[in-house]
Design a protein around this motif. Structure first.
Motif, PDB file in Angstrom:
ATOM      1  N   HIS A 195       9.267  -3.382  14.532  1.00 35.68           N
ATOM      2  CA  HIS A 195       8.438  -4.443  13.949  1.00 35.68           C
ATOM      3  C   HIS A 195       9.240  -5.216  12.910  1.00 35.68           C
ATOM      4  N   SER A 196       8.996  -6.486  12.852  1.00 32.72           N
ATOM      5  CA  SER A 196       9.661  -7.314  11.838  1.00 32.72           C
ATOM      6  C   SER A 196       9.067  -7.025  10.468  1.00 32.72           C
ATOM      7  N   LYS A 197       9.842  -7.300   9.436  1.00 31.67           N
ATOM      8  CA  LYS A 197       9.375  -7.055   8.081  1.00 31.67           C
ATOM      9  C   LYS A 197       8.231  -8.006   7.723  1.00 31.67           C
ATOM     10  N   ILE A 198       7.369  -7.546   6.848  1.00 27.22           N
ATOM     11  CA  ILE A 198       6.209  -8.331   6.414  1.00 27.22           C
ATOM     12  C   ILE A 198       6.547  -9.032   5.102  1.00 27.22           C
ATOM     13  N   THR A 199       6.228 -10.309   5.044  1.00 31.29           N
ATOM     14  CA  THR A 199       6.435 -11.082   3.823  1.00 31.29           C
ATOM     15  C   THR A 199       5.084 -11.398   3.204  1.00 31.29           C
ATOM     16  N   GLU A 200       4.925 -10.996   1.947  1.00 26.99           N
ATOM     17  CA  GLU A 200       3.671 -11.233   1.245  1.00 26.99           C
ATOM     18  C   GLU A 200       3.505 -12.734   0.975  1.00 26.99           C
ATOM     19  N   PRO A 201       2.339 -13.316   1.304  1.00 25.97           N
ATOM     20  CA  PRO A 201       2.121 -14.747   1.044  1.00 25.97           C
ATOM     21  C   PRO A 201       2.124 -15.051  -0.453  1.00 25.97           C
ATOM     22  N   GLY A 202       2.804 -16.129  -0.817  1.00 22.54           N
ATOM     23  CA  GLY A 202       2.856 -16.548  -2.215  1.00 22.54           C
ATOM     24  C   GLY A 202       3.844 -15.781  -3.055  1.00 22.54           C
ATOM     25  N   SER A 203       4.703 -14.969  -2.408  1.00 18.76           N
ATOM     26  CA  SER A 203       5.716 -14.225  -3.179  1.00 18.76           C
ATOM     27  C   SER A 203       6.938 -14.014  -2.293  1.00 18.76           C
ATOM     28  N   ASN A 204       8.013 -13.541  -2.893  1.00 23.99           N
ATOM     29  CA  ASN A 204       9.254 -13.263  -2.163  1.00 23.99           C
ATOM     30  C   ASN A 204       9.348 -11.806  -1.716  1.00 23.99           C
ATOM     31  N   LEU A 205       8.236 -11.070  -1.823  1.00 27.96           N
ATOM     32  CA  LEU A 205       8.254  -9.650  -1.484  1.00 27.96           C
ATOM     33  C   LEU A 205       8.258  -9.464   0.033  1.00 27.96           C
ATOM     34  N   THR A 206       9.298  -8.794   0.532  1.00 32.48           N
ATOM     35  CA  THR A 206       9.426  -8.482   1.957  1.00 32.48           C
ATOM     36  C   THR A 206       9.632  -6.977   2.102  1.00 32.48           C
ATOM     37  N   TYR A 207       8.879  -6.358   3.002  1.00 34.54           N
ATOM     38  CA  TYR A 207       8.965  -4.899   3.150  1.00 34.54           C
ATOM     39  C   TYR A 207       8.661  -4.510   4.597  1.00 34.54           C
ATOM     40  N   ARG A 208       9.059  -3.284   4.937  1.00 38.40           N
ATOM     41  CA  ARG A 208       8.771  -2.738   6.256  1.00 38.40           C
ATOM     42  C   ARG A 208       7.624  -1.730   6.133  1.00 38.40           C
ATOM     43  N   PRO A 209       6.546  -1.891   6.900  1.00 40.64           N
ATOM     44  CA  PRO A 209       5.389  -0.992   6.756  1.00 40.64           C
ATOM     45  C   PRO A 209       5.725   0.442   7.164  1.00 40.64           C
ATOM     46  N   LEU A 210       5.117   1.406   6.483  1.00 42.81           N
ATOM     47  CA  LEU A 210       5.299   2.822   6.792  1.00 42.81           C
ATOM     48  C   LEU A 210       4.306   3.251   7.859  1.00 42.81           C
ATOM     49  N   VAL A 211       4.675   4.247   8.644  1.00 46.43           N
ATOM     50  CA  VAL A 211       3.757   4.732   9.683  1.00 46.43           C
ATOM     51  C   VAL A 211       2.572   5.465   9.059  1.00 46.43           C
ATOM     52  N   TYR A 212       2.792   6.092   7.909  1.00 48.42           N
ATOM     53  CA  TYR A 212       1.707   6.677   7.113  1.00 48.42           C
ATOM     54  C   TYR A 212       1.609   5.875   5.818  1.00 48.42           C
ATOM     55  N   PRO A 213       0.756   4.852   5.773  1.00 50.65           N
ATOM     56  CA  PRO A 213       0.681   3.997   4.578  1.00 50.65           C
ATOM     57  C   PRO A 213       0.298   4.795   3.336  1.00 50.65           C
ATOM     58  N   VAL A 214       0.770   4.312   2.201  1.00 51.08           N
ATOM     59  CA  VAL A 214       0.523   4.977   0.920  1.00 51.08           C
ATOM     60  C   VAL A 214      -0.382   4.094   0.069  1.00 51.08           C
ATOM     61  N   ALA A 215      -1.408   4.691  -0.519  1.00 52.87           N
ATOM     62  CA  ALA A 215      -2.335   3.935  -1.363  1.00 52.87           C
ATOM     63  C   ALA A 215      -1.611   3.432  -2.613  1.00 52.87           C
ATOM     64  N   ARG A 216      -1.890   2.202  -2.989  1.00 52.19           N
ATOM     65  CA  ARG A 216      -1.254   1.638  -4.177  1.00 52.19           C
ATOM     66  C   ARG A 216      -1.738   2.315  -5.454  1.00 52.19           C
ATOM     67  N   LEU A 217      -2.860   3.033  -5.344  1.00 54.28           N
ATOM     68  CA  LEU A 217      -3.324   3.807  -6.481  1.00 54.28           C
ATOM     69  C   LEU A 217      -2.297   4.873  -6.886  1.00 54.28           C
ATOM     70  N   ILE A 218      -1.541   5.366  -5.900  1.00 59.00           N
ATOM     71  CA  ILE A 218      -0.516   6.383  -6.153  1.00 59.00           C
ATOM     72  C   ILE A 218       0.808   5.722  -6.537  1.00 59.00           C
ATOM     73  N   VAL A 219       1.321   4.865  -5.663  1.00 55.18           N
ATOM     74  CA  VAL A 219       2.563   4.144  -5.911  1.00 55.18           C
ATOM     75  C   VAL A 219       2.618   2.971  -4.947  1.00 55.18           C
ATOM     76  N   ASP A 220       3.228   1.904  -5.364  1.00 55.02           N
ATOM     77  CA  ASP A 220       3.391   0.740  -4.500  1.00 55.02           C
ATOM     78  C   ASP A 220       4.670   0.920  -3.689  1.00 55.02           C
ATOM     79  N   ALA A 221       4.501   1.342  -2.428  1.00 55.44           N
ATOM     80  CA  ALA A 221       5.644   1.665  -1.574  1.00 55.44           C
ATOM     81  C   ALA A 221       6.247   0.439  -0.910  1.00 55.44           C
ATOM     82  N   ARG A 222       5.855  -0.755  -1.340  1.00 57.63           N
ATOM     83  CA  ARG A 222       6.435  -1.955  -0.759  1.00 57.63           C
ATOM     84  C   ARG A 222       7.771  -2.310  -1.397  1.00 57.63           C
TER      85      ARG A 222
END
Length: 439
Positions: A195-222
């Protein structure tokens, strides 16, 4: 204990002659097709035993479920406990953040279903892992039983039967491991990188999604390097989780195929009850005692195997049934969306789970058939030629065989091919229900 040499002098001389002829055959001076050369000369039972359990040791030791020696030192016990804690932490690392993410952040129905399957898979792994740890003493006894059987089997044709069954069990373990680890490689490595990397709209943040997503309440894995750390930790955790699933299937295959081999040997002994065999005593009573002792020993091993697999098999049947429903739904959905990598990944994992359930049900069917065959052979021999009323001794064996010991999943489901068919039909019905509810 099992292969008693005859005390009769002539019989002993005959055995010695056959031993000498067998040694000449091994040196190449005689052909192995001679039907009289059936007594083993020298055999390395440890080498034969490795054929049965070597793959199990390779898979079980890294995750800390290989049974420890009773005389193990304090340091060895501590290292095992440490490995168990690390493995449980890695498995929890997979699904606990994902569950929190699923509850707090996921709103789309398909995404909820897509994550429900992996979470259910991890819960299955946890139950199986605790079961393997809790059954350590029984597993140790099972391997010790196998070792004693190899040690006490001297007769050439008997050892050949055991070797053939051990090789078949080994092939089942290899196929199971290939499917499991192959599915893990696709799911944890191929799928994210396809899969291609995801780019957050309105920012320069680009990341590859994890197969087991992590809640941002714990840590921002992006963000890097957190994203890379979580990715590789999830790969290691996935290897541990799939190893646990492989161990469960491999234990069932190896133990049951060994029991089937011993039952086939018992059938051969029963066939030679009337006229005896080169390694049997001339006395009918002693041959009967030997056969009954072996029958009881095999039944005890089958009972031990059922006890070891009791929790594992119920988790396998119930958990894999639900997971196969999810995977079937994923396969159909990914085929319709054209995501080839996802489609191949889910298909491989689906096949591996189907194969696991099939192995449990197939070996349960084998055990039941072999038990019945012992009773059939006991009646079909020329028991009427036995002196006096010694043929009556076979009645109890026939009765025991007709009561047919069966492997069960937690004493709830019988492990048989009919159960496998019911599982497949249930999965197909629930997949259709999921498609109807989500369409």
């Amino acid at each position: 204990m099992y292969d008693f040499p005859c005390s009769n002098l002539n019989a002993t001389t005959s055995v010695v002659d056959k031993l000498l002829r067998a040694s000449k055959m091994q040196e190449g001076s005689m052909k192995s097709s001679d039907p009289d050369i059936v007594v083993a000369t020298v055999h390395d039972y440890k080498k034969d035993m490795q054929l049965s359990i070597q793959l199990n040791r390779w898979i079980m030791k890294p995750i800390g479920v290989w049974p420890r020696s009773i005389e193990s030192s304090w340091a060895e016990k501590s290292s095992y406990i440490l490995v168990n804690v690390i493995c449980m932490s890695l498995i929890g690392f997979l699904f606990i953040p994902c569950v929190i993410y699923l509850v707090l952040e996921v709103e789309d129905n398909y995404d909820k279903l897509r994550l429900s399957g992996p979470v259910n898979f991890c819960i299955m792994v946890v139950f199986k892992y605790f079961s393997l740890i809790g059954r350590e003493n029984d597993i140790r006894r099972g391997f010790k039983h196998i070792e004693n059987d190899w040690m006490n089997t001297q007769y050439y044709s008997d050892r050949n039967i055991m070797i053939r069954n051990a090789k078949f069990g080994r092939r089942l373990v290899v196929i199971c491991a290939l499917f499991m680890y192959g599915g893990a490689m696709f799911y944890y490595v191929a799928m994210p990188f396809s899969h291609s990397k995801i780019t957050e709209p309105g920012s320069n943040l680009t990341y590859r999604p994890l197969v087991y997503p992590v809640a941002r309440l714990i840590v921002d894995a992006r963000y890097s390097p957190v994203s890379e750390i979580f990715f590789w930790l999830q790969c290691v955790s996935g290897f541990v989780a799939h190893s646990v699933m492989t161990v469960a299937c491999s234990l069932a295959a190896v133990f049951v195929m060994h029991a089937c081999g011993r039952m086939k040997i018992l059938i051969k002994w029963i066939e030679h009850l009337v006229d005896g065999r080169e390694d049997f005593c001339s006395d009918v009573d002693e041959r009967l005692a030997m056969i009954v002792q072996h029958h009881v020993r095999v039944l005890r091993f089958v009972s031990l195997t059922d006890r070891i697999l009791r929790e594992i098999s119920i988790v396998e049947i119930v958990g894999c049934t639900s997971n196969m429903c999810f995977l079937g739904y994923y396969v159909i959905t990914e085929w319709e969306t054209g995501e080839l990598t996802n489609y191949v990944t889910y298909t491989i994992i689906l096949i591996s789970l189907i194969f696991n359930i099939f192995i449990f049900c197939y070996i349960g069917e084998l055990i039941a058939e072999q038990c019945k065959k012992i009773g059939e052979v006991s009646y079909m021999i020329e028991w009427h030629r036995l002196p006096k009323k010694k043929g009556l001794a076979l009645v109890l064996m026939i009765v025991m065989s007709n009561s047919s010991i069966k492997l069960t999943a937690g004493n709830v489901f019988e492990l048989s091919l009919s159960t496998f068919g019911n599982v497949i039909k249930t999965c197909v019905a629930y997949v259709n229900m999921l498609r109807t509810l989500t369409s």
